[in-house]
Design a protein around this motif. Structure first.
Motif, short mmCIF file in Angstrom:
data_model
loop_
_atom_site.label_atom_id
_atom_site.label_comp_id
_atom_site.label_asym_id
_atom_site.label_seq_id
_atom_site.Cartn_x
_atom_site.Cartn_y
_atom_site.Cartn_z
N SER A 67 0.87 -1.18 0.00
CA SER A 67 0.00 0.00 0.00
C SER A 67 0.90 1.22 0.00
O SER A 67 1.62 1.47 0.98
N ALA A 68 0.88 1.96 -1.11
CA ALA A 68 1.80 3.09 -1.29
C ALA A 68 3.23 2.60 -1.11
O ALA A 68 3.66 1.64 -1.74
N ARG A 151 -7.08 1.01 0.61
CA ARG A 151 -5.65 0.80 0.84
C ARG A 151 -5.37 0.89 2.33
O ARG A 151 -5.85 1.80 3.02
N SER A 153 -3.97 1.60 5.91
CA SER A 153 -3.31 2.72 6.59
C SER A 153 -3.23 3.96 5.70
O SER A 153 -2.24 4.67 5.72
N GLN A 154 -4.28 4.21 4.93
CA GLN A 154 -4.30 5.35 4.03
C GLN A 154 -5.64 6.08 4.14
O GLN A 154 -6.68 5.46 4.35
N SER A 157 -9.35 7.76 -0.83
CA SER A 157 -9.50 8.77 -1.88
C SER A 157 -10.98 8.99 -2.19
O SER A 157 -11.41 10.10 -2.53
N CYS A 194 -10.38 7.35 6.96
CA CYS A 194 -9.14 6.58 6.83
C CYS A 194 -9.43 5.12 7.14
O CYS A 194 -10.36 4.81 7.90
N TRP A 197 -5.17 1.56 10.71
CA TRP A 197 -4.16 0.50 10.54
C TRP A 197 -4.27 -0.59 11.60
O TRP A 197 -3.94 -1.75 11.34
#
Length: 251
Positions: A67-68, A151, A153-154, A157, A194, A197
């Motif tokens: 993720s990222a 995604r 821990s993001q 969007s 969010c 996580w």
């Protein structure tokens, strides 16, 4: 079992290292965690946890998700079954140090994520707002579970939530004027979410999430465990208020 001999001893040896077992135990609840988080929960150095994860991945016991820029590690379901079976036949582990475990548990329980609530407290409050109609989910999914494509821990969007029909009624007892928050938010979105996580569920961010966290701190419903630390402590006053106003009961 397939035909031929299998090397059970090699697999069993992976469960014989106490440090590696702490890594496995940290993943046993199904979460996908970054190596840095695993290091804290297992009380290991970054190189140490990376070495254990490499062996577990090579054996097929752990899966990785990107993720990222981050990698998140998850225990395979059949590996969880092995761990649970071994636990039934194992003595209790003696407690020698609570420092790292206590810190990890504190972060999982309640913390700030930038300027909004996260951890179990954050996701439970968000779920209660959905349940009581302050927030509504346009995709028809009940609760705050991770959706496909989210995604880890993001910030999301895109998210499926909107202000619900009971928003003003639910938020007012929490000390929030929804119209005032909306008027003062500037270019910041009123709602943002969010993927937490530690809980792997959605928590509220955006202008409304920031205002909610600010109000909780102002009312001493939560306090910082120490200056500059993200972990939060839920006060008895806060626990009573959340139980009364949102039906959120935190142990």
């Amino acid at each position: 079992m397939s035909g031929g001999d299998v090397d059970i001893a090699r697999t069993a040896a992976l469960f014989a290292d106490p440090a590696r077992v702490r890594v496995l135990t940290a993943l046993a609840d199904g979460r996908a965690l970054a190596a840095s988080v695993l290091a804290v929960e297992a009380g290991l150095s970054a190189p140490g946890v990376s070495a254990h994860l490499a062996k577990l991945r090579a054996a097929g016991l752990v899966e990785v998700e990107r993720s990222a820029r981050h990698r998140f590690y998850r225990l395979r379901p059949d590996a969880v079954e092995i761990l649970e079976t071994l636990a039934r036949f194992s003595p209790a582990w003696p407690v020698t140090s609570l420092r790292s475990g206590t810190r990890a548990q504190a972060l999982r329980f309640a913390r700030t994520c930038y300027d909004h609530l996260a951890g179990r407290l954050g996701v439970e409050v968000t779920a209660a707002l959905v349940e009581r109609g302050a927030l509504g989910a346009a995709d028809g999914v009940r609760g705050t579970a991770r959706r496909p494509g989210d995604r880890l821990s993001q910030p999301l969007s895109e998210h499926p939530y909107a202000v619900g029909p009971a928003a003003a009624e639910v938020l007012a007892p929490l000390g929030l004027d929804l119209a005032a928050v909306d008027a003062c938010r500037g270019r910041r979105p009123l709602l943002r979410f969010c993927l937490d996580w530690s809980e792997q569920r959605h928590h509220l961010a955006g202008a409304l999430g920031a205002a909610l966290a600010e109000r909780f701190l102002e009312r001493d419903w939560v306090t910082r465990r120490r200056p500059g630390h993200r972990a939060l402590r839920l006060t008895p006053t806060g626990a009573d208020a959340l139980a009364e106003l949102l039906g959120v009961r935190m142990a």
